[in-house]
Write a protein that holds these residues in place. Structure first.
Motif, PDB file in Angstrom:
ATOM      1  N   PRO A   1      -8.599  -3.998  -2.345  1.00 12.32           N
ATOM      2  CA  PRO A   1      -8.508  -3.090  -2.695  1.00 12.32           C
ATOM      3  C   PRO A   1      -8.344  -2.351  -1.549  1.00 12.32           C
ATOM      4  N   HIS A   2      -7.735  -1.425  -0.822  1.00 11.71           N
ATOM      5  CA  HIS A   2      -8.455  -0.408   0.113  1.00 11.71           C
ATOM      6  C   HIS A   2      -7.708   0.815  -0.005  1.00 11.71           C
ATOM      7  N   ASP A   3      -8.040   1.670   0.537  1.00  7.18           N
ATOM      8  CA  ASP A   3      -8.195   3.319   0.391  1.00  7.18           C
ATOM      9  C   ASP A   3      -6.554   3.570   1.086  1.00  7.18           C
ATOM     10  N   GLY A   4      -5.037   2.090   1.157  1.00  7.65           N
ATOM     11  CA  GLY A   4      -4.375   3.026   1.845  1.00  7.65           C
ATOM     12  C   GLY A   4      -4.062   2.239   3.207  1.00  7.65           C
ATOM     13  N   ASN A   5      -4.821   1.864   4.065  1.00  6.68           N
ATOM     14  CA  ASN A   5      -5.025   1.659   5.359  1.00  6.68           C
ATOM     15  C   ASN A   5      -5.526   0.469   5.544  1.00  6.68           C
ATOM     16  N   GLY A   6      -5.354  -0.378   5.350  1.00  2.00           N
ATOM     17  CA  GLY A   6      -5.687  -2.351   5.377  1.00  2.00           C
ATOM     18  C   GLY A   6      -6.993  -2.179   6.630  1.00  2.00           C
ATOM     19  N   ALA A   7      -5.790  -1.777   7.782  1.00  2.00           N
ATOM     20  CA  ALA A   7      -6.291  -1.964   9.494  1.00  2.00           C
ATOM     21  C   ALA A   7      -7.910  -1.449   9.487  1.00  2.00           C
ATOM     22  N   THR A   8      -7.416   0.757   8.931  1.00  2.00           N
ATOM     23  CA  THR A   8      -8.848   1.388   9.163  1.00  2.00           C
ATOM     24  C   THR A   8     -10.088   0.999   7.118  1.00  2.00           C
TER      25      THR A   8
ATOM     26  N   SER B   1       0.254  -1.648  -0.224  1.00  2.00           N
ATOM     27  CA  SER B   1      -0.176  -0.129   0.081  1.00  2.00           C
ATOM     28  C   SER B   1       0.904   0.670  -0.205  1.00  2.00           C
ATOM     29  N   GLU B   2       0.038   2.410  -0.244  1.00  2.00           N
ATOM     30  CA  GLU B   2       1.132   4.154  -0.721  1.00  2.00           C
ATOM     31  C   GLU B   2      -0.017   4.265   0.009  1.00  2.00           C
ATOM     32  N   ASP B   3       0.002   5.972   0.327  1.00  2.00           N
ATOM     33  CA  ASP B   3      -0.651   6.940   0.770  1.00  2.00           C
ATOM     34  C   ASP B   3      -2.432   6.381   1.203  1.00  2.00           C
ATOM     35  N   GLN B   4      -2.703   7.000  -0.634  1.00  6.20           N
ATOM     36  CA  GLN B   4      -4.762   6.434  -1.383  1.00  6.20           C
ATOM     37  C   GLN B   4      -4.317   5.298  -1.061  1.00  6.20           C
ATOM     38  N   ALA B   5      -3.658   4.025  -2.043  1.00  5.58           N
ATOM     39  CA  ALA B   5      -4.309   3.707  -2.089  1.00  5.58           C
ATOM     40  C   ALA B   5      -3.043   1.472  -1.125  1.00  5.58           C
ATOM     41  N   GLY B   6      -4.445   0.462  -1.670  1.00  6.87           N
ATOM     42  CA  GLY B   6      -3.592  -0.862  -1.483  1.00  6.87           C
ATOM     43  C   GLY B   6      -4.066  -1.700  -1.828  1.00  6.87           C
ATOM     44  N   LEU B   7      -3.378  -3.089  -2.192  1.00  5.78           N
ATOM     45  CA  LEU B   7      -3.503  -4.065  -2.670  1.00  5.78           C
ATOM     46  C   LEU B   7      -3.331  -5.512  -1.911  1.00  5.78           C
ATOM     47  N   VAL B   8      -4.106  -5.874  -1.506  1.00  6.87           N
ATOM     48  CA  VAL B   8      -4.567  -6.867  -0.007  1.00  6.87           C
ATOM     49  C   VAL B   8      -4.600  -8.234  -1.054  1.00  6.87           C
ATOM     50  N   VAL B   9      -3.831  -9.332  -0.787  1.00  4.26           N
ATOM     51  CA  VAL B   9      -3.977 -10.989  -1.351  1.00  4.26           C
ATOM     52  C   VAL B   9      -4.110 -11.774  -0.590  1.00  4.26           C
ATOM     53  N   ALA B  10      -5.104 -12.012  -0.306  1.00  2.00           N
ATOM     54  CA  ALA B  10      -6.560 -13.056   0.488  1.00  2.00           C
ATOM     55  C   ALA B  10      -6.274 -14.354   0.181  1.00  2.00           C
ATOM     56  N   ASN B  11      -5.424 -15.309   0.895  1.00  2.00           N
ATOM     57  CA  ASN B  11      -5.482 -16.578   0.827  1.00  2.00           C
ATOM     58  C   ASN B  11      -5.696 -17.674   1.549  1.00  2.00           C
ATOM     59  N   LEU B  12      -6.568 -18.869   1.336  1.00  2.00           N
ATOM     60  CA  LEU B  12      -6.473 -19.937   2.077  1.00  2.00           C
ATOM     61  C   LEU B  12      -5.338 -21.115   2.152  1.00  2.00           C
ATOM     62  N   GLY B  13      -4.589 -21.072   2.714  1.00  2.00           N
ATOM     63  CA  GLY B  13      -3.398 -22.215   3.269  1.00  2.00           C
ATOM     64  C   GLY B  13      -2.761 -22.229   2.375  1.00  2.00           C
ATOM     65  N   LEU B  14      -2.467 -20.451   1.723  1.00  2.00           N
ATOM     66  CA  LEU B  14      -1.348 -20.599   0.897  1.00  2.00           C
ATOM     67  C   LEU B  14      -0.225 -19.292   1.699  1.00  2.00           C
TER      68      LEU B  14
END
Length: 940
Positions: free
Chosen positions: A804-811, A742-755
């Motif tokens: 995808p998200h706004d740059g802060n995956g936790a919030t 992620s950067e200030d205004q955007a981010g990309l999370v890749v979630a997995n199942l057992g990888l």
């Protein structure tokens, strides 16, 4: 023990054996050797106090394993444990750190302590002798277990083949250090700088002893910060050294200025703390051997035999994220909590968690047995889930569906995650049943069931609003009940499969729907498509857009000719391109370590035309199928076989890939649901190639020097670029649920199942590469152990979600979505009946910015409800939680606890709602510190 005054140094010799339950031999072969070892140990201890003590390294499961064969030795074994001559615990098993969940590690500590207390006192030793790196939250977990130390062998020093070490690049000035976790917890760390066998097989004869101690004393002094020197008298499956007392006496004769003692960990720690004069280095966070050349981290065990990791992820989720919360809910309704069954299920699962087991780096026989254990543990979890859901569903008031007549079939959807949830749910339910006891012939029952008219069936919620749903007729089926008070009850039924999107199901709660006949006068909305799907708005019945697109409120997906896709986040305006390209390279390494053939150019599907078609177009979800026919080399060339036989260290191998090609058919399903904030991928293929690796690539094109990754009770921050010492061309790392760039205004999370393996590539695009499959043919390590089943031939399926998200995956909620992706929905069919639970219900409510909910269970001794959260961020946040008014008995008191579920302090409450007809609901609050793991107990 105090520091010697007349002697210049003290050598602490601690007897142990590093007991891998299974590894280069199948479990039972190691098991038989264990019986011999413990028999020998008991005989030795019985001879008198000369042989002072022994550390049972394999933890408390070793006692179970031994007594399984020698039950008559229990009293004898117990005596030596109570006398402190056999030191046990604190764990149940010595687990791998990065491939087991946080809750699995907590259960491991809880079970180890409970079992150890049956025999004596659990040792308070944080023991990780051969763990393949350590997670950052280990210091906090140790302190919450009453342990102020960690003994470990990997993570902060260069470790190469046969555990050789280099003389530079240490992160610590000494073998002793202070290790600080992300929350600020500090423990004393003791590094086995000369390995956990540096005092193995101490010679008795003078000449050999002189040479031995000349070398060993210098080696230990080289790294020790004090004059208290540690020698580990044992190694892998090492028989006890019976003549150690004589060997110690010889050492004293040779070195009269040094005190040699047959010691133990508590005495060594006491002496070490008393004699500390040097300022120790502070090492922070994860211990992953990043300050090394990168060839000996053993990180690629994260992708060895991926099928084991997938089974483990499911097994952990079924126990900690589904079965335990549901059994806790049922317990609040007055049902007994099945403690013994959970312990059995957890123990069976944890027997697969030692590093040589879950890491997939053992002989084939070991991993075959693991599959059976995974199945056994999961079957127990499924049985407990079925019991709990039937108990809870029976308490739900479904009488609102009476108005739909006798054909109404209520279903209860359970959300066992810690957050409100929406998503696509699928279940099978019986539209009609005829029990054998009703006296019809088999032919008549079949005829009656086949004659059932299923047309016009739709799904409604508790308010009578139609819910978009697909109903598939599965035809005539056989089933049976197993009542508690009579013989089994077989029946014939007409079964259907329903698929729909459950919306806003409360956290840790439930929501009720019913399959009803559409022509009922009770329907509040008749805008429906009979028998197939229902839509409340005819203008929004499809998510398909354009020729190859899917769109909902949040996201737009467009699929290219090569099968990759572009993802646009409508909330931020950011577009991510070329997602979902597959990469294939050779692997001439082994189960421990990946090695790509030199100068090999990776194959990808980027220039491969794909077959693309729509396979689902429902109001709640749209899906495309993408098919690649991909030619890849069938294996490594013949050089690899020769190099393996000659035991050539894997970084030095020269093998290339075969010129012979095989075709693999990769089938990818790309799905987007109406409420989905992520795109889900399911990839399947039949692997018929050997000695290779397949990864899925997700370029982020984001500017970032670091990335974030889910680890045990932590979202860890890691550098994208390795340290200067790093030489390995590969920089793969461990993950649990997700990785995020992620950067200030955007981010990309890749979630997995057992990888569990990923890499953020230094390709100018910060591409997230997730390993799907790694196929190799040998174990590796200290000899040649062929493992043909590690080639993973056959069918495989992999699941990912791109968020995808706004740059802060936790919030932003992106991490919440990734955590919920790990947790299967639970659905139960029930009847129309009254009940004291409302059709939409939850026993608890909570709030806390940046907090992740981890577990809900019942304490075995007190019967208290135990809830756990952890702070994903490095700043303090407030946790508020309240018990629902709907449970039969109010929860009156809350307290803070450690992970052993020992009370550490009361919490004050405030009344948030009071009426003359309802129970008083209380709210409690506390401050959760940076990265803190918070456990709360609730009692009636």
């Amino acid at each position: 023990m105090t520091k010697p005054t007349s002697k210049s140094k003290r050598a602490h010799i601690i007897s142990h054996t590093h007991w891998d339950r299974e590894w280069y031999l199948p479990y039972e072969k190691h098991h038989m050797r264990l019986v011999q070892l413990v028999d020998s140990l008991l005989d030795q201890l019985d001879q008198g106090p000369d042989f002072k003590s022994f550390y049972l390294d394999g933890q408390t499961i070793i006692i179970e394993d031994y007594l399984q064969v020698r039950p008559e030795q229990k009293e004898r074994l117990e005596k030596h444990i109570r006398d402190g001559r056999i030191v046990i615990g604190p764990w149940y098993i010595l687990q791998d750190a990065f491939l087991t969940s946080g809750e699995a590690n907590v259960r491991n500590m809880q079970v180890g302590h409970r079992d150890a207390k049956r025999y004596g006192t659990p040792s308070k030793i944080g023991y990780f002798p051969d763990t393949f790196g350590l997670v950052g939250q280990t210091p906090q977990l140790m302190l919450q277990s009453g342990i102020d130390n960690v003994f470990f062998g990997r993570g902060v020093k260069p470790t190469g083949f046969n555990n050789t070490v280099s003389d530079a690049g240490y992160e610590s000035s000494f073998s002793e250090l202070m290790w600080e976790g992300p929350d600020g917890s500090k423990v004393l760390g003791v590094l086995f700088a000369n390995w956990y066998s540096n005092g193995n097989e101490v010679p008795v004869d003078e000449a050999s002893a002189r040479k031995f101690w000349e070398t060993k004393l210098a080696d230990a002094e080289k790294y020790a910060s004090t004059n208290e020197l540690l020698y580990m008298n044992g190694c892998d499956h090492q028989p006890i050294q019976k003549d150690l007392p004589e060997a110690i006496r010889m050492a004293e004769q040779l070195h009269p200025d040094i005190e040699f003692v047959h010691s133990n960990f508590p005495d060594y720690l006491s002496a070490l703390k008393e004699s500390a004069v040097q300022e120790l280095s502070v090492v922070k966070g994860e211990l992953r051997s990043q300050r090394t050349d990168g060839w000996g981290t053993l990180v690629n065990t994260a992708s060895a035999r991926v099928y084991l990791k997938q089974m483990n992820q499911l097994g952990q989720a079924m126990l900690e994220k589904v079965a335990e919360p549901l059994a806790s809910f049922a317990h609040l309704l007055g049902h007994p909590y099945p403690h013994d069954q959970f312990t059995y299920a957890w123990k069976t699962l944890m027997q697969n968690h030692p590093h040589d087991s879950i890491c997939g780096c053992s002989v084939d026989e070991v991993h075959r047995e693991m599959v059976t254990r995974f199945d056994k543990s999961r079957h127990v979890a499924e049985a407990l889930i079925e019991d709990s859901t039937s108990q809870i569903a029976a308490a739900v008031d479904t009488s609102t569906f009476e108005r739909y007549g006798e054909e109404a079939r209520p279903v209860v959807v359970f959300n066992t995650s810690g957050w409100e949830r929406s998503g696509v749910v699928q279940m099978e339910l019986d539209a009609a049943r005829l029990y054998f006891r009703e006296g019809f012939s088999l032919e008549d029952m079949a005829a009656k069931m086949n004659a059932i008219d299923l047309s016009g069936r739709i799904l409604v919620d508790e308010e009578g609003k139609p819910v978009p749903c697909t109903v598939e007729d599965l035809g005539l089926q056989f089933g049976y009940d197993l009542p508690d008070d009579r013989f089994r009850q077989p029946y014939s039924c007409r079964r259907v499969r329903i698929t729909f999107e459950a919306g806003n199901v409360p956290a840790l709660g439930l929501k009720t729907y019913a399959l009803v006949r559409m022509n009922s006068n009770a329907l509040s909305d008749s805008n429906a498509v009979a028998g197939e799907s229902v839509a409340t708005n005819a203008t929004s019945t499809t998510l398909l857009r354009g020729e190859r697109g899917i769109e909902n409120e949040y996201l737009i997906v467009n699929i290219a000719d090569n099968g990759s896709f572009t993802l646009t986040d409508k909330r931020t305006g950011r577009t991510y391109k070329d997602l979902g390209v597959y990469e294939n390279v050779g692997d001439i390494g082994n189960e421990y370590m990946f090695k790509q053939p030199e100068n090999e150019v990776a194959l990808t599907t980027k220039d491969l035309k794909a077959e693309i078609r729509v396979i689902e177009d429902a109001p709640y979800r749209a899906s495309y199928e993408i098919v690649h026919h991909w030619e890849i080399p069938e294996s490594a060339d013949e050089t690899l076989d020769r190099e393996q036989r000659e035991l050539i260290y894997y970084p030095h191998r020269k093998a290339q890939r075969s010129k012979q090609m095989v075709t693999i058919k990769i089938r990818t399903i790309v799905s987007l649901s109406r409420s989905g904030k992520g795109v889900k991928l399911e990839t399947t293929f039949n692997n018929q190639a050997k000695d290779h690796r397949v990864r899925a690539l997700f370029p982020t094109d984001l500017t970032a020097a670091v990335h974030h990754v889910d680890s045990m009770f932590e979202v860890a921050t890691r550098d994208n670029t390795p340290a200067p010492e790093w030489q390995n061309p590969s920089n793969t790392q461990h993950q649990q649920s997700f990785v995020d760039v992620s950067e200030d205004q955007a981010g990309l999370v890749v979630a997995n199942l057992g990888l569990n393996e990923y890499e953020v590539l230094e390709d100018g695009r910060n591409t997230i590469a997730v390993t799907l499959l790694r196929a190799v043919g040998e174990l590796g390590d200290w000899g040649l152990f062929p493992t043909p089943e590690a080639q993973c031939l056959g069918e495989h399926s992999f699941q990912l979600e791109i968020i995808p998200h706004d740059g802060n995956g936790a919030t932003s909620g992106a991490y919440i979505d990734a955590y919920q992706f790990q947790i299967p929905w639970t659905v139960a069919q029930t009847n129309v009946h009254p009940g004291f639970l409302t059709p939409s219900n939850t026993p608890f409510e909570w709030q806390g910015d940046g907090l992740a909910f981890s577990s809900l269970k019942v304490n075995e001794d007190s019967g208290d409800l135990m809830l756990r959260w952890y702070n994903m961020r490095s700043n303090t946040t407030e946790l508020k939680f309240a018990a629902s008014e709907s449970i039969p008995q109010a929860l009156e008191e809350a307290y803070q606890s450690n992970i052993l579920e020992e009370e550490t302090g009361k919490l004050n409450s405030s009344i948030i709602n009071e009426s003359s007809t309802a129970l008083i609901s209380k709210e409690w609050a506390l401050q959760a510190g940076p990265c803190e793991i918070v456990t709360v107990g609730l009692r009636r």
